[in-house]
Design an enzyme around this catalytic site. Structure first.
Site, PDB file in Angstrom:
ATOM      1  N   HIS A  15       0.837  -1.196   0.000  1.00 45.79           N
ATOM      2  CA  HIS A  15       0.000   0.000   0.000  1.00 45.79           C
ATOM      3  C   HIS A  15       0.872   1.246   0.000  1.00 45.79           C
ATOM      4  O   HIS A  15       2.085   1.183   0.144  1.00 45.79           O
ATOM      5  CB  HIS A  15      -0.972   0.021   1.193  1.00 45.79           C
ATOM      6  CG  HIS A  15      -0.374   0.365   2.510  1.00 45.79           C
ATOM      7  ND1 HIS A  15      -1.129   0.705   3.611  1.00 45.79           N
ATOM      8  CD2 HIS A  15       0.920   0.439   2.927  1.00 45.79           C
ATOM      9  CE1 HIS A  15      -0.342   0.962   4.633  1.00 45.79           C
ATOM     10  NE2 HIS A  15       0.895   0.802   4.256  1.00 45.79           N
ATOM     11  N   CYS A  34       5.135   5.238   5.251  1.00 40.72           N
ATOM     12  CA  CYS A  34       3.997   4.665   4.516  1.00 40.72           C
ATOM     13  C   CYS A  34       3.572   5.553   3.347  1.00 40.72           C
ATOM     14  O   CYS A  34       2.718   5.160   2.551  1.00 40.72           O
ATOM     15  CB  CYS A  34       2.815   4.391   5.453  1.00 40.72           C
ATOM     16  SG  CYS A  34       2.980   2.825   6.350  1.00 40.72           S
ATOM     17  N   HIS A  40       4.986  -0.175  -0.501  1.00 43.37           N
ATOM     18  CA  HIS A  40       5.745  -1.108   0.355  1.00 43.37           C
ATOM     19  C   HIS A  40       4.726  -2.102   0.904  1.00 43.37           C
ATOM     20  O   HIS A  40       3.514  -1.863   0.841  1.00 43.37           O
ATOM     21  CB  HIS A  40       6.436  -0.347   1.498  1.00 43.37           C
ATOM     22  CG  HIS A  40       5.452   0.348   2.369  1.00 43.37           C
ATOM     23  ND1 HIS A  40       4.930   1.578   2.051  1.00 43.37           N
ATOM     24  CD2 HIS A  40       4.821  -0.055   3.493  1.00 43.37           C
ATOM     25  CE1 HIS A  40       4.042   1.914   2.960  1.00 43.37           C
ATOM     26  NE2 HIS A  40       3.937   0.944   3.848  1.00 43.37           N
ATOM     27  N   HIS A  42       3.121  -4.955   3.855  1.00 41.00           N
ATOM     28  CA  HIS A  42       2.953  -5.356   5.252  1.00 41.00           C
ATOM     29  C   HIS A  42       2.430  -6.786   5.282  1.00 41.00           C
ATOM     30  O   HIS A  42       1.717  -7.212   4.366  1.00 41.00           O
ATOM     31  CB  HIS A  42       1.929  -4.473   5.973  1.00 41.00           C
ATOM     32  CG  HIS A  42       2.374  -3.066   6.181  1.00 41.00           C
ATOM     33  ND1 HIS A  42       3.285  -2.702   7.154  1.00 41.00           N
ATOM     34  CD2 HIS A  42       2.034  -1.918   5.545  1.00 41.00           C
ATOM     35  CE1 HIS A  42       3.477  -1.399   7.105  1.00 41.00           C
ATOM     36  NE2 HIS A  42       2.738  -0.883   6.139  1.00 41.00           N
ATOM     37  N   ASP A  80      -4.670 -10.678  -0.754  1.00 37.87           N
ATOM     38  CA  ASP A  80      -3.360 -11.292  -0.569  1.00 37.87           C
ATOM     39  C   ASP A  80      -2.487 -11.123  -1.821  1.00 37.87           C
ATOM     40  O   ASP A  80      -2.934 -11.410  -2.933  1.00 37.87           O
ATOM     41  CB  ASP A  80      -3.531 -12.782  -0.251  1.00 37.87           C
ATOM     42  CG  ASP A  80      -2.227 -13.423   0.189  1.00 37.87           C
ATOM     43  OD1 ASP A  80      -1.426 -12.757   0.873  1.00 37.87           O
ATOM     44  OD2 ASP A  80      -2.017 -14.603  -0.151  1.00 37.87           O
ATOM     45  N   HIS A  81      -1.271 -10.646  -1.617  1.00 37.02           N
ATOM     46  CA  HIS A  81      -0.304 -10.396  -2.694  1.00 37.02           C
ATOM     47  C   HIS A  81      -0.811  -9.371  -3.714  1.00 37.02           C
ATOM     48  O   HIS A  81      -0.425  -9.400  -4.879  1.00 37.02           O
ATOM     49  CB  HIS A  81       0.125 -11.700  -3.374  1.00 37.02           C
ATOM     50  CG  HIS A  81       1.072 -12.496  -2.523  1.00 37.02           C
ATOM     51  ND1 HIS A  81       0.689 -13.094  -1.359  1.00 37.02           N
ATOM     52  CD2 HIS A  81       2.385 -12.761  -2.667  1.00 37.02           C
ATOM     53  CE1 HIS A  81       1.722 -13.706  -0.821  1.00 37.02           C
ATOM     54  NE2 HIS A  81       2.770 -13.516  -1.588  1.00 37.02           N
ATOM     55  N   GLU A 125      -1.139  -4.496  11.506  1.00 41.59           N
ATOM     56  CA  GLU A 125      -0.324  -4.099  10.354  1.00 41.59           C
ATOM     57  C   GLU A 125       1.122  -4.506  10.582  1.00 41.59           C
ATOM     58  O   GLU A 125       1.851  -4.831   9.639  1.00 41.59           O
ATOM     59  CB  GLU A 125      -0.423  -2.593  10.126  1.00 41.59           C
ATOM     60  CG  GLU A 125       0.226  -2.130   8.845  1.00 41.59           C
ATOM     61  CD  GLU A 125      -0.131  -0.694   8.544  1.00 41.59           C
ATOM     62  OE1 GLU A 125      -0.895  -0.462   7.602  1.00 41.59           O
ATOM     63  OE2 GLU A 125       0.337   0.204   9.271  1.00 41.59           O
TER      64      GLU A 125
HETATM   65 NI    NI Z   1       2.594   1.023   5.451  1.00 38.46          NI
END
Ligand code: NI
Length: 140
Positions: A15, A34, A40, A42, A80-81, A125
């Site tokens: 995100h 972020c 990047h 999580h 996911d992914h 997170e």
């Molecule tokens: Ni982040």
């Protein structure tokens, strides 16, 4: 007799947190790392708590295999992914903070689980940062 079950799940997703009308520098000041422009990832850890009456015949509050299937279909398959900003419709106009992701997850699951059951989301997170939705003044 009222009771709760909890199903845990995980998804890895990318995100970026940013406000469209702000500059990269302003976003960096608000969101820190972020806000980095190139996204990047999580490792999100999701806990779904479902509460209701224990069924006198089955001894279940809810069929946990069914809960697992709903979480897989609604959340894991979609997130996911993935890049939450780019790959999902859910966050086209919602900033994918952990708080907002938990609300969106709640709303997705709420549509699939009968109203007689309460649900509550805990979403990590990072191992140290998590949110609870809805906040019922309980501390899980
Ligand atoms: Ni982040």
């Amino acid at each position: 007799m009222k009771s709760s079950i909890v199903r845990k799940a995980q998804f890895n997703a990318a995100h970026r947190l940013f406000i469209k009308d702000k500059t990269d520098q302003e976003n960096l000041e608000i969101f820190g790392k972020c806000a980095y422009p190139n996204y990047h990832g999580h490792n999100y850890e999701l806990h779904v708590k479902l509460s209701g009456e224990i069924d006198s015949e089955t001894g279940f509050v809810y069929d946990i295999a069914k809960l697992r299937a709903i979480i897989d279909e609604e959340i894991i398959e979609n997130y996911d992914h993935r890049n939450l900003n780019l790959d999902t419709e859910d966050f086209k106009n919602i900033i994918p903070t952990v708080e907002n992701i938990a609300v969106v997850i709640y709303n997705r699951l709420r549509k699939k689980i009968e109203n007689q059951f309460e649900i509550q989301i805990k979403l990590y997170e990072t191992p140290r940062n998590y949110t609870i939705y809805p906040d019922q003044n309980t501390f899980l």
